[in-house]
Structure formats: C-alpha cells, structure tokens
Design a protein around this motif. Structure first.
Motif, PDB file in Angstrom:
ATOM      1  N   GLY A   1     -44.376 -24.777-117.193  1.00  5.45           N
ATOM      2  CA  GLY A   1     -43.907 -25.744-116.984  1.00  5.45           C
ATOM      3  C   GLY A   1     -44.157 -27.288-115.893  1.00  5.45           C
ATOM      4  N   GLU A   2     -45.438 -26.198-115.021  1.00  7.52           N
ATOM      5  CA  GLU A   2     -45.092 -27.223-114.115  1.00  7.52           C
ATOM      6  C   GLU A   2     -46.518 -28.610-113.977  1.00  7.52           C
ATOM      7  OE1 GLU A   2     -45.233 -26.782-110.148  1.00  7.52           O
ATOM      8  OE2 GLU A   2     -43.650 -26.239-110.853  1.00  7.52           O
ATOM      9  N   HIS A   3     -46.195 -29.219-113.367  1.00 11.03           N
ATOM     10  CA  HIS A   3     -47.231 -30.849-113.707  1.00 11.03           C
ATOM     11  C   HIS A   3     -48.145 -30.687-112.818  1.00 11.03           C
ATOM     12  CE1 HIS A   3     -44.326 -31.593-116.957  1.00 11.03           C
ATOM     13  NE2 HIS A   3     -43.126 -31.359-116.189  1.00 11.03           N
ATOM     14  N   ALA A   4     -48.119 -30.739-111.652  1.00  9.42           N
ATOM     15  CA  ALA A   4     -49.035 -30.742-110.685  1.00  9.42           C
ATOM     16  C   ALA A   4     -49.069 -29.306-110.136  1.00  9.42           C
ATOM     17  CB  ALA A   4     -48.033 -31.389-109.942  1.00  9.42           C
ATOM     18  N   PHE A   5     -50.518 -28.778-109.200  1.00  5.41           N
ATOM     19  CA  PHE A   5     -50.488 -27.526-108.303  1.00  5.41           C
ATOM     20  C   PHE A   5     -51.524 -28.190-107.477  1.00  5.41           C
ATOM     21  CE2 PHE A   5     -54.333 -25.228-106.901  1.00  5.41           C
ATOM     22  CZ  PHE A   5     -53.410 -23.989-106.682  1.00  5.41           C
ATOM     23  N   ASN A   6     -50.436 -28.199-106.038  1.00  8.23           N
ATOM     24  CA  ASN A   6     -50.480 -28.138-104.386  1.00  8.23           C
ATOM     25  C   ASN A   6     -51.685 -27.164-104.054  1.00  8.23           C
ATOM     26  OD1 ASN A   6     -49.776 -28.486-101.587  1.00  8.23           O
ATOM     27  ND2 ASN A   6     -48.725 -29.518-102.600  1.00  8.23           N
ATOM     28  N   VAL A   7     -52.717 -28.232-103.468  1.00  9.80           N
ATOM     29  CA  VAL A   7     -53.797 -27.605-103.175  1.00  9.80           C
ATOM     30  C   VAL A   7     -54.329 -27.250-101.433  1.00  9.80           C
ATOM     31  CG1 VAL A   7     -55.648 -28.554-105.197  1.00  9.80           C
ATOM     32  CG2 VAL A   7     -54.945 -29.991-102.806  1.00  9.80           C
ATOM     33  N   ALA A   8     -52.828 -27.833-100.624  1.00 11.38           N
ATOM     34  CA  ALA A   8     -52.710 -27.845 -99.134  1.00 11.38           C
ATOM     35  C   ALA A   8     -53.205 -26.575 -98.427  1.00 11.38           C
ATOM     36  CB  ALA A   8     -51.170 -28.376 -99.100  1.00 11.38           C
ATOM     37  N   HIS A   9     -52.768 -25.096 -98.987  1.00  7.81           N
ATOM     38  CA  HIS A   9     -52.943 -24.346 -98.593  1.00  7.81           C
ATOM     39  C   HIS A   9     -54.630 -23.647 -99.110  1.00  7.81           C
ATOM     40  CE1 HIS A   9     -48.727 -22.971 -98.340  1.00  7.81           C
ATOM     41  NE2 HIS A   9     -49.354 -22.268 -97.201  1.00  7.81           N
ATOM     42  N   LEU A  10     -55.047 -23.933-100.013  1.00 11.21           N
ATOM     43  CA  LEU A  10     -56.260 -23.911-100.288  1.00 11.21           C
ATOM     44  C   LEU A  10     -57.167 -24.993 -99.550  1.00 11.21           C
ATOM     45  CD1 LEU A  10     -56.707 -22.999-104.203  1.00 11.21           C
ATOM     46  CD2 LEU A  10     -56.596 -21.583-102.545  1.00 11.21           C
ATOM     47  N   ILE A  11     -56.763 -25.854 -99.186  1.00 11.09           N
ATOM     48  CA  ILE A  11     -57.583 -27.139 -98.429  1.00 11.09           C
ATOM     49  C   ILE A  11     -57.453 -25.974 -96.925  1.00 11.09           C
ATOM     50  CG2 ILE A  11     -57.870 -28.643 -96.782  1.00 11.09           C
ATOM     51  CD1 ILE A  11     -56.851 -30.217 -99.826  1.00 11.09           C
ATOM     52  N   TYR A  12     -56.010 -26.174 -96.545  1.00 10.52           N
ATOM     53  CA  TYR A  12     -56.175 -24.788 -95.239  1.00 10.52           C
ATOM     54  C   TYR A  12     -56.626 -24.106 -94.770  1.00 10.52           C
ATOM     55  CZ  TYR A  12     -53.759 -22.870 -91.523  1.00 10.52           C
ATOM     56  OH  TYR A  12     -53.772 -22.445 -90.268  1.00 10.52           O
ATOM     57  N   GLU A  13     -57.056 -22.626 -96.512  1.00  8.13           N
ATOM     58  CA  GLU A  13     -57.945 -21.874 -95.978  1.00  8.13           C
ATOM     59  C   GLU A  13     -58.925 -22.393 -95.921  1.00  8.13           C
ATOM     60  OE1 GLU A  13     -57.025 -19.170 -99.549  1.00  8.13           O
ATOM     61  OE2 GLU A  13     -55.200 -19.346 -99.280  1.00  8.13           O
ATOM     62  N   ASN A  14     -59.809 -23.604 -96.864  1.00  3.39           N
ATOM     63  CA  ASN A  14     -60.801 -23.198 -96.329  1.00  3.39           C
ATOM     64  C   ASN A  14     -61.687 -23.650 -95.040  1.00  3.39           C
ATOM     65  OD1 ASN A  14     -63.529 -23.910 -98.372  1.00  3.39           O
ATOM     66  ND2 ASN A  14     -62.340 -25.071 -99.592  1.00  3.39           N
ATOM     67  N   VAL A  15     -60.722 -24.215 -94.144  1.00  2.00           N
ATOM     68  CA  VAL A  15     -60.389 -24.806 -93.007  1.00  2.00           C
ATOM     69  C   VAL A  15     -60.630 -23.674 -92.553  1.00  2.00           C
ATOM     70  CG1 VAL A  15     -59.888 -26.016 -91.142  1.00  2.00           C
ATOM     71  CG2 VAL A  15     -60.295 -27.037 -93.695  1.00  2.00           C
ATOM     72  N   MET A  16     -59.856 -23.390 -92.230  1.00  2.00           N
ATOM     73  CA  MET A  16     -59.799 -22.196 -91.559  1.00  2.00           C
ATOM     74  C   MET A  16     -60.977 -21.295 -91.899  1.00  2.00           C
ATOM     75  SD  MET A  16     -57.700 -23.293 -89.954  1.00  2.00           S
ATOM     76  CE  MET A  16     -56.314 -22.040 -88.638  1.00  2.00           C
ATOM     77  N   LEU A  17     -62.017 -20.811 -92.832  1.00  2.00           N
ATOM     78  CA  LEU A  17     -62.618 -19.806 -93.096  1.00  2.00           C
ATOM     79  C   LEU A  17     -63.813 -20.456 -92.666  1.00  2.00           C
ATOM     80  CD1 LEU A  17     -62.213 -18.586 -96.339  1.00  2.00           C
ATOM     81  CD2 LEU A  17     -61.951 -16.970 -94.819  1.00  2.00           C
ATOM     82  N   SER A  18     -63.887 -21.532 -92.112  1.00  2.00           N
ATOM     83  CA  SER A  18     -64.973 -22.512 -91.312  1.00  2.00           C
ATOM     84  C   SER A  18     -64.931 -22.560 -90.167  1.00  2.00           C
ATOM     85  CB  SER A  18     -65.525 -23.836 -92.315  1.00  2.00           C
ATOM     86  OG  SER A  18     -64.246 -24.301 -92.503  1.00  2.00           O
ATOM     87  N   ILE A  19     -63.968 -22.018 -89.846  1.00  2.00           N
ATOM     88  CA  ILE A  19     -63.930 -21.781 -87.831  1.00  2.00           C
ATOM     89  C   ILE A  19     -64.736 -20.560 -87.629  1.00  2.00           C
ATOM     90  CG2 ILE A  19     -62.501 -22.026 -86.330  1.00  2.00           C
ATOM     91  CD1 ILE A  19     -62.688 -24.473 -87.944  1.00  2.00           C
TER      92      ILE A  19
END
Length: 180
Positions: free
Chosen positions: A114-132
């Motif tokens: 039933g969801e209408h949206a997907f929250n990308v905050a955690h993926l953005i966060y992980e993405n940043v952390m992986l590049s440190i």
C-alpha cells in the motif's frame, strides 16, 4: 519531538505512486541538518553533498540508483588539520512490494504493497558513510611523512587483532590449555 523528526525524514521520501512508468530524477541537498537525523558519531563535518536519486519505475517494482557527490571535512590522522575530502559513491537497489517491510536482502528492499513513497534517507546516509576513507590523510601530508609513519605503524598488531575476534570463552579455555 519524534513527530518533528519524522517530518524532517519525510523530506527524503520519493513519492512514486503518481508517477508514470519510466525514469524520474530527484535531487537532494545534503548538509549537516541531514546527518542530525541520524544518531551517530560521524567522522566528518561541514558536509556539502548532492544526492541524485534516479528512479526507474516499473509496473511491479522500482529501480533506484542513488548517487552522491560532494565534499566533507575530515580531520587528518597525522596532522590533526581539517581538510576537504571529495566523496563520490553510488548504490543501486530494487524495491518491490510485499506483505511487510523487509531489507534483509542487500540488493532488494521489500515495502508494503500500500505504500506510496520510498524513503531514501538511509541509503543516502550509507552511501556517504561508505565513501569516507578508513585512513584520513590530508593532501598536505608529504610522501616523506607517510614513509616515516609507515615505519612506525604496527602492521603485525593489526593482523593479530583480526584473528582475535573470537569467542571470549574459547580464549579462556585456550589460556587454561596453554598453562598446562
């Protein structure tokens, strides 16, 4: 307070329900307010990052391609000076629909039908952390300094520590065994 947090997190929702099938692009400016949403001791300051979220919408699933690029400020391990470090990374993820939320699979996230949206905050966060980087070395540190540092860096110790991630109870047994 919690609702306020949820509201802020909602800024990183990608609403897909009204979208046609095909490719859509969303851009997010990531700064320190973003990282305040995550309860972490992050190892950098002054993030100036752009996240490009590409959504390829299909009838039964969604394809996300999340790319980040920008600058963060790190503290050099050697000189303790702050320096700008440019980061870039990309995560691709499939989102499909099911009974309930499930992110146990690394490449596929299942969200309730039933969801209408997907929250990308955690993926953005992980993405940043992986590049440190693990080792934070300012560009001002010369190769000379690094050579000197290398001579003193305890390589053997690092290797031992890796093997040491065993069960403490076994360690106790080993100690007993070695005594006898």
């Amino acid at each position: 307070m919690h609702t306020h947090f949820m509201d802020k997190l909602r800024n990183y929702d990608v609403s897909f329900s009204g979208l046609k099938n095909g490719k859509h692009e969303f851009k997010f400016e990531i700064d320190k307010t973003f990282f305040q949403l995550f309860d972490t001791e992050q190892e950098f300051t002054n993030p100036r990052i752009e996240a490009d979220v590409l959504l390829d919408k299909h009838t039964t699933f969604l394809e996300f391609d999340i790319r980040i690029h920008g600058l963060v400020e790190l503290v050099c391990d050697i000189t303790n000076d702050n320096f700008d470090y440019s980061i870039e990374n990309e995560i691709k993820i499939l989102v499909n629909f099911g009974e309930e939320y499930d992110d146990s699979n690394e490449d596929v996230i299942t969200i309730p039908s039933g969801e209408h949206a997907f929250n990308v905050a955690h993926l953005i966060y992980e993405n940043v952390m992986l590049s440190i980087p693990m080792k934070k070395i300012s560009p001002h540190v010369s190769d000379e300094d690094l050579k000197i540092l290398d001579q003193f860096s305890p390589k053997e110790i690092e290797e031992e520590e890796e093997e040491h991630e065993s069960d403490p109870r076994w360690d106790a047994l080993k100690k007993l065994r070695d005594k006898n």
